[in-house]
Write a protein that holds these residues in place. Structure first.
Motif, mmCIF file in Angstrom:
data_model
loop_
_atom_site.group_PDB
_atom_site.id
_atom_site.type_symbol
_atom_site.label_atom_id
_atom_site.label_comp_id
_atom_site.label_asym_id
_atom_site.label_seq_id
_atom_site.Cartn_x
_atom_site.Cartn_y
_atom_site.Cartn_z
ATOM 1 N N LEU A 7 0.858 -1.203 0.000
ATOM 2 C CA LEU A 7 0.000 0.000 0.000
ATOM 3 C C LEU A 7 0.889 1.246 0.000
ATOM 4 N N ILE A 8 1.928 1.216 0.823
ATOM 5 C CA ILE A 8 2.829 2.377 0.908
ATOM 6 C C ILE A 8 3.533 2.581 -0.444
ATOM 7 N N GLU A 9 3.957 1.453 -1.061
ATOM 8 C CA GLU A 9 4.605 1.574 -2.389
ATOM 9 C C GLU A 9 3.687 2.241 -3.404
ATOM 10 N N TRP A 10 2.397 1.978 -3.284
ATOM 11 C CA TRP A 10 1.420 2.574 -4.210
ATOM 12 C C TRP A 10 1.095 4.029 -3.844
ATOM 13 N N GLY A 11 1.704 4.506 -2.785
ATOM 14 C CA GLY A 11 1.485 5.908 -2.404
ATOM 15 C C GLY A 11 0.282 6.115 -1.501
ATOM 16 N N VAL A 12 -0.247 5.029 -0.933
ATOM 17 C CA VAL A 12 -1.393 5.174 -0.017
ATOM 18 C C VAL A 12 -0.861 5.701 1.313
ATOM 19 N N ASP A 13 -1.395 6.841 1.775
ATOM 20 C CA ASP A 13 -0.860 7.376 3.031
ATOM 21 C C ASP A 13 -1.881 7.352 4.172
ATOM 22 N N LYS A 54 -6.399 9.928 -6.553
ATOM 23 C CA LYS A 54 -5.648 8.807 -5.990
ATOM 24 C C LYS A 54 -6.604 7.798 -5.359
ATOM 25 N N ILE A 55 -6.157 6.558 -5.275
ATOM 26 C CA ILE A 55 -7.047 5.527 -4.735
ATOM 27 C C ILE A 55 -7.378 5.795 -3.268
ATOM 28 N N GLY A 56 -8.648 5.630 -2.913
ATOM 29 C CA GLY A 56 -9.078 5.719 -1.519
ATOM 30 C C GLY A 56 -9.133 4.300 -0.963
ATOM 31 N N VAL A 57 -8.718 4.145 0.297
ATOM 32 C CA VAL A 57 -8.661 2.788 0.857
ATOM 33 C C VAL A 57 -9.454 2.726 2.164
ATOM 34 N N ILE A 107 -5.164 -3.018 -7.043
ATOM 35 C CA ILE A 107 -5.024 -1.556 -7.124
ATOM 36 C C ILE A 107 -4.914 -1.116 -8.586
ATOM 37 N N ARG A 108 -4.159 -1.896 -9.364
ATOM 38 C CA ARG A 108 -4.026 -1.543 -10.785
ATOM 39 C C ARG A 108 -5.393 -1.567 -11.468
ATOM 40 N N THR A 109 -6.199 -2.563 -11.145
ATOM 41 C CA THR A 109 -7.522 -2.681 -11.777
ATOM 42 C C THR A 109 -8.430 -1.531 -11.341
ATOM 43 N N ALA A 110 -8.369 -1.185 -10.065
ATOM 44 C CA ALA A 110 -9.213 -0.071 -9.579
ATOM 45 C C ALA A 110 -8.882 1.204 -10.346
ATOM 46 N N TYR A 111 -7.583 1.443 -10.562
ATOM 47 C CA TYR A 111 -7.189 2.645 -11.327
ATOM 48 C C TYR A 111 -7.604 2.510 -12.795
ATOM 49 N N ALA A 112 -7.264 1.373 -13.402
ATOM 50 C CA ALA A 112 -7.480 1.237 -14.845
ATOM 51 C C ALA A 112 -8.964 1.224 -15.187
ATOM 52 N N ARG A 113 -9.756 0.586 -14.337
ATOM 53 C CA ARG A 113 -11.179 0.468 -14.661
ATOM 54 C C ARG A 113 -12.026 1.403 -13.824
ATOM 55 N N LYS A 114 -11.386 2.331 -13.140
ATOM 56 C CA LYS A 114 -12.077 3.390 -12.389
ATOM 57 C C LYS A 114 -13.201 2.823 -11.534
ATOM 58 N N GLY A 115 -12.830 1.980 -10.613
ATOM 59 C CA GLY A 115 -13.872 1.365 -9.794
ATOM 60 C C GLY A 115 -13.328 0.792 -8.511
ATOM 61 N N VAL A 116 -14.098 -0.140 -7.985
ATOM 62 C CA VAL A 116 -13.834 -0.672 -6.643
ATOM 63 C C VAL A 116 -13.133 -2.027 -6.734
ATOM 64 N N ARG A 151 5.253 -14.338 -6.154
ATOM 65 C CA ARG A 151 5.642 -13.637 -7.384
ATOM 66 C C ARG A 151 5.839 -12.148 -7.118
ATOM 67 N N VAL A 152 6.818 -11.581 -7.815
ATOM 68 C CA VAL A 152 7.078 -10.146 -7.669
ATOM 69 C C VAL A 152 6.485 -9.454 -8.891
ATOM 70 N N THR A 153 5.594 -8.464 -8.659
ATOM 71 C CA THR A 153 4.980 -7.729 -9.787
ATOM 72 C C THR A 153 5.119 -6.228 -9.528
ATOM 73 N N SER A 154 4.594 -5.416 -10.436
ATOM 74 C CA SER A 154 4.819 -3.961 -10.345
ATOM 75 C C SER A 154 3.746 -3.257 -9.529
ATOM 76 N N SER A 155 4.199 -2.264 -8.770
ATOM 77 C CA SER A 155 3.264 -1.466 -7.971
ATOM 78 C C SER A 155 3.045 -0.106 -8.636
ATOM 79 N N PHE A 156 2.701 -0.108 -9.885
ATOM 80 C CA PHE A 156 2.337 1.154 -10.540
ATOM 81 C C PHE A 156 1.391 0.852 -11.693
ATOM 82 N N THR A 157 0.757 1.888 -12.172
ATOM 83 C CA THR A 157 -0.142 1.717 -13.307
ATOM 84 C C THR A 157 0.258 2.706 -14.397
ATOM 85 N N ALA A 158 0.257 2.225 -15.629
ATOM 86 C CA ALA A 158 0.687 3.090 -16.739
ATOM 87 C C ALA A 158 -0.460 4.012 -17.157
#
Ligand SMILES: Cc1ncc(C[n+]2csc(CCOP(=O)(O)OP(=O)(O)O)c2C)c(N)n1
Ligand SMILES: [Mg+2]
Length: 566
Positions: free
Chosen positions: A14-20, A68-71, A147-156, A175-182
């Motif tokens: 969450l912190i990597e994604w910038g959630v504060d 930004k994503i709300g959590v 988190i990527r899906t919430a951003y990309a598809r503008k939803g929950v 598995r290690v994956t990316s914590s960002f969305t293009a």
């Protein structure tokens, strides 16, 4: 070698994604998420709300304000159920929200366990991403994907986490994956742009209907409007895209709307809908050429027939059109619209000056206007109060949020909490009716607890007044609409905030002036006139007929009649 637990890994991601910060109410099935949050509290703040619905509404509001994503988080069963309203608000207003809910332990699932609710099924309709975490190793990639899906598809996105899983260590096989969305920039097809250009070149009386998708492109929109000599009508979520008092702005459309907007839309020969899927199609013209610009092709032509659909980024599309269309030299239509709008403003100003008791709601908005700074945040609740704000508040650079498509009562206060968390140095107001505020007022203490100096304005008419008018326009007598209220100013004091009770017009402005200086959570409880009708700019025959029927019912069934003054 140190291996984090799944709970710790979740918080790290969450912190990597910038959630504060994260809203929630702790409890049994999420205690193993709360503990890592406690350890990381210098990087991510836990905001304990008093009702999970307020937490989810605040998360949605934070996303509306910041992009930004709300959590939010809640325990299994009752806590998760409480989240639903806020999550639907995010879904309908298309903003990214992540909900983390507990669940009974993995080996108890499916046994009608204590607080066991089938959460995947429950969240199925609201979520664009809805997964139960099955193992500690699965968690990191799924959190990133949620988190990527919430951003990309503008939803929950919803992650349901059985109680035992956050306590397990995440093995190296995770598995290690990316914590960002293009990001992307999209321009419509060339041939569609060309067709739109031809329609624009032929138009004599173009009108722009600007929605939420036009926020952030003010200069482009105004430049385009100027070139096309096209007035701009705003949808409610579009309010603030251009200043309300800008000469090209004709205000809102529909029940909240202005006469100038209504007439312009009826008279136009080319309607340009930008970033809106305007639902009240009865206010749109029956036959007129229409261009619709929307980033999402799914929205184009959905509610209203359009001649050309431009599936692309509103700013880029308008820039292309601006470079390629010829200027509309005929400004007569625009000037006529501007004159009607001037008259409309004078009419509203007169309403704002009425000094009768009980106070007219319009006057409250005028007082708010006088103290609100250019960059204030305004969180508006649902009801007649929405109409007063939409019509009477002149936006300049303020940010306004509301539950636009779900229109859920109670969004005002949680929106203000989120606003003050997002912008600690700005003025933040919640503007609520007594019905709306009553739904989430328990979270006023949350503002006190976290020292969030929000100012809640309650338009207290002891009534769910919007519904009273709905019933009357249908020809009925109002029923079930009176509210038994506490003194909200005393309530504010009881919570540790500051309260102002305002019953006379001359007390109004001083109360607002003092409240904004407090830098403490305040409630301004204004007793307003319940009979002030939010009359639409145009009254349909059905509305007039319905109202007459209501008056006759009052006369015959109750033997009394209050005729409005001439
Ligand atoms: C959760 C929810 N319940 C019911 C409604 C229906 N509803 C819409 S406006 C309204 C009345 C709002 O009353 P109040 O907050 O006092 O505002 P007023 O109209 O009096 O200004 C109601 C009940 C709703 N939109 N949301
Ligand atoms: Mg009310």
């Amino acid at each position: 070698m140190f291996k984090p637990t799944a709970g710790e890994k979740l918080v790290e991601l969450l912190i990597e994604w910038g959630v504060d910060h994260i809203y929630g109410m702790p409890g049994d099935s999420i205690n193993s998420i709360i503990e890592p949050l406690r350890k990381a509290q210098d990087k991510i703040k836990f905001i304990q709300v008093r009702h999970e619905e307020a937490g989810a509404l605040a998360a949605a509001a934070y996303a509306k304000l910041t992009g930004k994503i709300g959590v939010c988080t809640a325990i299994a069963g009752p806590g998760a159920i409480h989240l639903l309203n806020g999550l639907y608000d995010a879904k309908l207003d298309k903003v990214p929200v992540l909900a983390l809910t507990g669940q009974v332990e993995s080996d108890l699932l499916g046994t009608d366990s204590f607080q066991e609710v089938n959460l995947e099924r429950m969240f199925d309709d609201v979520a664009v991403y809805n997964q139960r975490i099955m193992s500690a190793e699965q968690l990191p990639a799924v959190v990133n994907q949620a988190i990527r899906t919430a951003y990309a598809r503008k939803g929950v996105a919803v992650l349901t986490i059985p109680d035992d899983i956050p306590r397990f260590e995440v093995g190296k096989e995770a598995r290690v994956t990316s914590s960002f969305t293009a990001q992307q920039e999209i321009l419509p097809l060339k041939e569609d742009l060309q067709r739109a250009k031809d329609l624009l070149n032929a138009a004599e009386r173009p009108v722009i209907l600007a929605g939420r998708g036009t926020h952030g492109i003010r200069e482009t929109l105004l430049g385009f409007a100027e070139k096309m000599a096209a007035p701009i009508v705003l949808t409610l979520p579009g309010k603030g895209a251009v200043p309300d008092k800008h000469p090209y702005c004709l205000g809102g459309l529909g029940l909240i709307g202005t006469k100038a907007a209504y007439e312009a839309i009826q008279d136009t020969d080319l309607l340009l809908m930008i970033g809106t899927s305007f639902p009240f199609t009865g206010f749109l013209p029956e036959h007129t050429k229409t261009i619709q610009i929307d980033i999402d092709p799914y929205q184009i032509g959905k509610r209203y027939p359009v001649d050309v659909g431009l599936a692309g980024d509103a700013g880029l599309t308008l820039n292309w059109l601006m470079e390629n269309v010829s200027a509309n030299e005929n400004r007569e239509f625009l000037e006529a619209c501007q004159e009607t709008m001037q008259n409309w403003w004078s009419r509203l100003e007169k309403q704002e000056e009425v000094d009768s008791v009980p106070i007219k709601p319009q006057r409250v908005i005028r007082a708010l206007q006088e103290v609100a700074e250019e960059d204030a945040v305004l969180s508006v609740d649902v009801g007649n109060v929405t109409v007063w704000m939409a019509r009477h508040f002149h936006m300049t650079h303020q940010k306004m949020i509301i539950s636009s498509w779900l229109a859920t009562l109670g969004c005002g206060l949680p929106g203000a909490l989120a606003g003050q968390i997002a912008y600690p140095d700005k003025q933040v107001f919640a503007i609520c009716g007594d019905g709306g505020f009553g739904m989430t007022m328990n979270d006023f203490v949350t503002a006190v607890k976290y020292q969030l100096p929000i100012v809640v304005v309650v338009l207290n008419n002891h009534k769910i007044a919007m519904i009273k008018f709905e019933q009357e326009v249908m020809g009925n007598i109002e029923y079930g609409t009176d509210l038994q209220n506490p003194n909200f100013a005393k309530y504010a004091e009881a919570c540790g905030g500051v309260g102002y009770r305002v019953e006379h017009p001359e007390e109004l402005l001083p109360a607002f002036q003092e409240a904004v200086k407090q830098r403490k959570p305040c409630i301004i409880d204004v007793v307003v006139d319940a009979d002030e009708a939010p009359m639409p700019a145009n009254i349909t025959f059905a509305q007039a007929a319905g109202y007459t029927k209501h008056m006759l019912k009052v006369l015959f069934e109750e033997g009394k009649i209050d005729l409005p003054p001439l």
